[in-house]
Scaffold this motif. Sequence first.
Motif: not given
Length: 319
Positions: A149, A98, A95, A117-118
Motif C-alpha cells: 500500500t 495502512d 492493508f 494498493t498493489d
Amino acid sequence: MACRACVACDFPGAGPLPSVAKDAPGSGDHPLVGRYKGSEIILYQTSDFDRVDLLAKPIPRRFAWPAALPDDLRLRLDGKSFRIVYRGPADRSAFEVDANFAESLKAKGFETLFACTDTECLSGETSFYQLGGFLDDTRRNGQYGQAVTYRLARLSRPAGDVHVALLVGKSANATHVAMRIVESKPMQGDQIAFIDAGQMRLGLDNAGRVALYGIQFDFDKTEIKPESEPTLREIAKLLQAQPALRLIVTGHTDGKGEFDYNLGLSQRRAKAVVEALSKAHGIAGDRLLPFGAGMAAPLAPNDDEAGRAKNRRVELVKR
C-alpha cells in the motif's frame, strides 16, 4: 515476477523479529505519525533542510525506476525531512497496517492526497515493485508479494504543512513500513555574515575581490532595498579611508532565467550601487566602475535555493 527496483528497496533486512524490539541508535518516532504497535526502527535519517520528491499519482505503465520521477507525478517539497523504516509484526497484513495509519492520521487532521494498493499504484501495470524506488533510492535484494500500500497525506498548519508518504509491504517474515516525512519551512536565511569595512579591505588585499551579500534587491528589480544601507556605509567608509582605491562594482545573478537578460539585470544593479555610493555617500563616480557578470561566475551550483542565494551577490574588485 522478479523486480529490478522493488518495494524491498525501502525495507532492509527482512529477517525474523527479535523477541524484544530494538530501535536503531539515535532514532525515534515522528510525533505526528508514530509507529504501528510491535514495530522497531531499522533505518533513520533526518535533514534540517532538504528537497524531497514524493509520488503523487500512479506510475505510468512500463515506467522504470530509477529514471527521474516526472514533474506531473511528483510533489516536490522543501523543508525538514525524515526517512524512517520500521520492521513490524509478521502476522499483520499491509492493508491492516495502512488502515491503522490512515485512521490515526485522519484523527490528527491529515488529509489523504493519494492512496493506492498493489497494481493500482502503477496505472494497470502488472508489476508494482518499482514503487519503492520512488520513496528511497537504496537498492536491496528481495521480493514482496501482492501486498503493498502507498499513502500520501498532508497536515495544513500555520507553522508549515507536514507531508507524510507511507509505503507498507508484506514479506514472509515481517511487515515493513517506510516513511518519508517533510515539514515544510522556509530556508534559514541571513546565514552570510555582515562584512564591515575592515573585512572588505582584508578581502581586497588578500584576493583582490570581496563578495557582499548585504546589498539586497527585490526579485527582478534594480532598486536597492533599505536594509542595504549598512553595507553601503561600510563601502563608503572603506573608500574614504583609502583615497587612491578604485573599484569595479560587479553584479552577479543566480542561474534562473535567460543569460542575456540576467547579464543586463546585473549591470543595472551594479550601476544602481555606484549611483547610491556617489549620490548618498559622496564617493567620486570615477573611482567606481559598474560591471554586470550575470550568471557567468557562480560560487555554488544553482540546483537549489541555498546555492542560488550564494550566487546572488555584489562583488568589489580592486582595480
